[in-house]
Design a protein around this motif. Structure first.
Motif, PDB file in Angstrom:
ATOM      1  N   PRO A 158      -5.026  -5.487  -5.908  1.00 52.27           N
ATOM      2  CA  PRO A 158      -5.496  -4.122  -5.743  1.00 52.27           C
ATOM      3  C   PRO A 158      -4.348  -2.915  -5.243  1.00 52.27           C
ATOM      4  N   SER A 159      -3.806  -3.585  -4.357  1.00 47.88           N
ATOM      5  CA  SER A 159      -2.982  -2.707  -3.656  1.00 47.88           C
ATOM      6  C   SER A 159      -1.677  -2.326  -4.510  1.00 47.88           C
ATOM      7  N   GLN A 160      -1.249  -3.627  -5.260  1.00 46.19           N
ATOM      8  CA  GLN A 160      -0.058  -3.173  -6.192  1.00 46.19           C
ATOM      9  C   GLN A 160      -0.651  -2.324  -7.229  1.00 46.19           C
ATOM     10  N   ARG A 161      -1.960  -2.430  -7.786  1.00 49.03           N
ATOM     11  CA  ARG A 161      -2.244  -1.469  -8.746  1.00 49.03           C
ATOM     12  C   ARG A 161      -2.382  -0.095  -8.524  1.00 49.03           C
ATOM     13  N   GLN A 162      -2.766   0.263  -7.153  1.00 48.43           N
ATOM     14  CA  GLN A 162      -2.622   1.404  -6.472  1.00 48.43           C
ATOM     15  C   GLN A 162      -1.271   1.999  -6.508  1.00 48.43           C
ATOM     16  N   GLU A 163      -0.211   1.187  -6.108  1.00 45.30           N
ATOM     17  CA  GLU A 163       1.027   1.392  -5.941  1.00 45.30           C
ATOM     18  C   GLU A 163       1.782   1.710  -7.189  1.00 45.30           C
ATOM     19  N   TYR A 164       1.584   0.663  -8.267  1.00 48.11           N
ATOM     20  CA  TYR A 164       2.258   1.073  -9.662  1.00 48.11           C
ATOM     21  C   TYR A 164       1.566   2.125 -10.571  1.00 48.11           C
ATOM     22  N   LEU A 165       0.317   2.590 -10.156  1.00 46.82           N
ATOM     23  CA  LEU A 165      -0.257   3.695 -10.941  1.00 46.82           C
ATOM     24  C   LEU A 165       0.506   4.845 -10.562  1.00 46.82           C
ATOM     25  N   LYS A 166       1.162   4.987  -9.333  1.00 48.80           N
ATOM     26  CA  LYS A 166       1.759   6.361  -8.799  1.00 48.80           C
ATOM     27  C   LYS A 166       3.034   6.466  -9.721  1.00 48.80           C
ATOM     28  N   TRP A 167       3.662   5.376 -10.418  1.00 46.48           N
ATOM     29  CA  TRP A 167       4.842   5.529 -11.101  1.00 46.48           C
ATOM     30  C   TRP A 167       4.517   5.752 -12.430  1.00 46.48           C
ATOM     31  N   VAL A 168       3.394   5.974 -13.025  1.00 49.30           N
ATOM     32  CA  VAL A 168       2.923   6.208 -14.512  1.00 49.30           C
ATOM     33  C   VAL A 168       3.844   7.327 -14.982  1.00 49.30           C
ATOM     34  N   ASP A 169       3.569   8.539 -14.130  1.00 49.56           N
ATOM     35  CA  ASP A 169       4.243   9.899 -14.397  1.00 49.56           C
ATOM     36  C   ASP A 169       5.398   9.852 -14.198  1.00 49.56           C
ATOM     37  N   ASN A 170       6.058   9.240 -13.088  1.00 50.13           N
ATOM     38  CA  ASN A 170       7.383   9.059 -12.658  1.00 50.13           C
ATOM     39  C   ASN A 170       8.016   8.008 -12.546  1.00 50.13           C
ATOM     40  N   PRO A 171       8.286   7.233 -13.415  1.00 54.67           N
ATOM     41  CA  PRO A 171       8.651   5.822 -13.484  1.00 54.67           C
ATOM     42  C   PRO A 171      10.201   5.674 -12.954  1.00 54.67           C
ATOM     43  N   PRO A 172      10.306   4.627 -12.410  1.00 43.61           N
ATOM     44  CA  PRO A 172      11.726   3.929 -12.124  1.00 43.61           C
ATOM     45  C   PRO A 172      12.517   4.006 -13.169  1.00 43.61           C
ATOM     46  N   MET A 173      13.969   4.308 -13.008  1.00 49.18           N
ATOM     47  CA  MET A 173      14.962   4.148 -13.899  1.00 49.18           C
ATOM     48  C   MET A 173      14.699   2.579 -14.706  1.00 49.18           C
ATOM     49  N   PRO A 174      14.976   2.641 -15.776  1.00 51.64           N
ATOM     50  CA  PRO A 174      14.873   1.192 -16.487  1.00 51.64           C
ATOM     51  C   PRO A 174      16.466   0.613 -16.308  1.00 51.64           C
ATOM     52  N   PHE A 175      16.581  -0.650 -16.407  1.00 52.34           N
ATOM     53  CA  PHE A 175      17.760  -1.333 -16.141  1.00 52.34           C
ATOM     54  C   PHE A 175      18.682  -1.032 -17.486  1.00 52.34           C
ATOM     55  N   SER A 176      19.990  -0.867 -17.486  1.00 55.59           N
ATOM     56  CA  SER A 176      20.717  -0.789 -18.578  1.00 55.59           C
ATOM     57  C   SER A 176      21.134  -2.049 -19.160  1.00 55.59           C
ATOM     58  N   ASP A 177      21.002  -3.165 -18.244  1.00 54.73           N
ATOM     59  CA  ASP A 177      21.404  -4.514 -18.855  1.00 54.73           C
ATOM     60  C   ASP A 177      20.099  -5.300 -18.363  1.00 54.73           C
ATOM     61  N   LEU A 178      19.422  -6.075 -19.360  1.00 51.47           N
ATOM     62  CA  LEU A 178      18.327  -6.841 -18.960  1.00 51.47           C
ATOM     63  C   LEU A 178      18.621  -8.509 -18.588  1.00 51.47           C
ATOM     64  N   ARG A 179      19.975  -8.644 -18.664  1.00 52.54           N
ATOM     65  CA  ARG A 179      20.337 -10.090 -18.240  1.00 52.54           C
ATOM     66  C   ARG A 179      20.210 -10.233 -16.662  1.00 52.54           C
ATOM     67  N   ARG A 180      19.814 -11.454 -16.318  1.00 55.29           N
ATOM     68  CA  ARG A 180      19.500 -11.724 -14.878  1.00 55.29           C
ATOM     69  C   ARG A 180      21.065 -11.704 -14.238  1.00 55.29           C
ATOM     70  N   PRO A 181      20.860 -11.233 -13.013  1.00 60.71           N
ATOM     71  CA  PRO A 181      22.240 -11.534 -12.184  1.00 60.71           C
ATOM     72  C   PRO A 181      22.422 -12.970 -12.109  1.00 60.71           C
ATOM     73  N   GLU A 182      23.676 -13.420 -11.841  1.00 62.89           N
ATOM     74  CA  GLU A 182      24.022 -14.879 -11.841  1.00 62.89           C
ATOM     75  C   GLU A 182      23.182 -15.659 -10.865  1.00 62.89           C
ATOM     76  N   GLU A 183      22.783 -15.032  -9.686  1.00 62.72           N
ATOM     77  CA  GLU A 183      22.151 -15.574  -8.714  1.00 62.72           C
ATOM     78  C   GLU A 183      20.809 -15.919  -9.128  1.00 62.72           C
ATOM     79  N   HIS A 184      20.239 -15.355 -10.078  1.00 57.80           N
ATOM     80  CA  HIS A 184      18.779 -15.377 -10.499  1.00 57.80           C
ATOM     81  C   HIS A 184      18.732 -16.087 -11.861  1.00 57.80           C
ATOM     82  N   ARG A 185      19.972 -16.589 -12.398  1.00 57.65           N
ATOM     83  CA  ARG A 185      19.752 -17.293 -13.540  1.00 57.65           C
ATOM     84  C   ARG A 185      19.516 -18.868 -13.322  1.00 57.65           C
ATOM     85  N   ILE A 186      18.151 -19.302 -13.458  1.00 59.67           N
ATOM     86  CA  ILE A 186      17.634 -20.550 -13.101  1.00 59.67           C
ATOM     87  C   ILE A 186      17.346 -21.275 -14.262  1.00 59.67           C
TER      88      ILE A 186
END
Length: 254
Positions: free
Chosen positions: A204-232
């Motif tokens: 529920p807390s995440q839902r409240q937090e995420y809904l705050k971003w509906v009208d003012n979302p964070p900038m999307p990533f320009s590159d959707l590939r994972r960083p090397e340290e997260h490529r598992i």
């Protein structure tokens, strides 16, 4: 660009097209449900077997716990806006009501190579229709087509697997018309954000937090590939064990 899949009857192809569409940034996929017998073995239609298409909720119309479904579609159906229709004419009427030009992929002599369309502007609203594996699109869809297109091939094979054809056609369209990438009305984009944020939220807390971003979302990533340290890399343990055993055997026999 809206993608229409007309009566594909192979479940693997059906789901692979969804994964391809989502991966390439297609939001809307419309399905004309198949009526053929599953693989021609008298086992009933795909819908009878629980593989008959997509529910209007946007989720794959099969048991979501199915290992086959999750493996092939990789949950991409969760993020698509999907409708399904019982006949080609029902879909055609809906496309016209939605103001769509209809581009049909087919191999007839009247079709033009996709690259030739680059000299003409892409319609503001268009649908790309791909037909079933055996004989392509129906006569009704061909009659309704505003344009017939094909991908020129250079080998001895006349055609491609339907999921491969879908991938190549969509990618080529985005290369030819980069303005189509991510094209969407602001109102729809906002509605999708709200829907997706609620799906992504686990508490529920995440839902409240995420809904705050509906009208003012964070900038999307320009590159959707994972960083090397997260490529598992993940391989099913049983498959990994079989591969390792075979590799060890080859080493011993060398």
């Amino acid at each position: 660009i809206l993608l229409v899949l007309e009566r594909a009857y192979d479940a693997h192809n059906h789901l692979a097209v969804l994964r391809t569409a989502e991966s390439l940034g297609i939001q809307h996929v419309w399905i004309v449900d198949p009526v053929e017998m599953l693989r021609g073995r008298g086992a009933g239609t795909l819908k009878d077997r629980g593989l008959g298409g997509i529910e209007d909720t946007g989720r794959i119309g099969v048991d979501s716990s199915s290992a086959l479904v999750r493996r092939i579609a990789r949950q991409n159906g969760d993020w698509l806006s999907i409708r399904h229709f019982s006949s080609p004419n029902e879909c055609i009427n809906a496309l016209r009501a939605d103001g769509r030009q209809i581009w049909v992929a087919e191999l007839g002599q009247d079709a033009e190579p996709l690259g030739a369309t680059a000299t003409r502007p892409l319609p503001d609203r268009m649908a790309l229709v791909i037909g079933r594996e055996a004989d392509g699109v129906s006569a009704d869809v061909l009659k309704a087509a505003d344009r017939r297109i094909y991908l020129p091939l250079r080998g001895l094979s006349e055609s491609l697997n339907v999921s491969v054809a879908a991938a190549m056609l969509l990618q080529q369209l985005f290369w030819l018309y980069p303005s189509a990438i991510g094209a969407m009305a602001d109102e729809e984009r906002c509605a999708l954000r709200k829907d997706w944020y609620l799906k992504l939220a686990k508490t529920p807390s995440q839902r409240q937090e995420y809904l705050k971003w509906v009208d003012n979302p964070p900038m999307p990533f320009s590159d959707l590939r994972r960083p090397e340290e997260h490529r598992i890399d993940w391989v099913n343990p049983r498959v990994k064990k079989r591969i390792q055993a075979k590799e060890d055997q080859l080493v011993r026999e060398a």
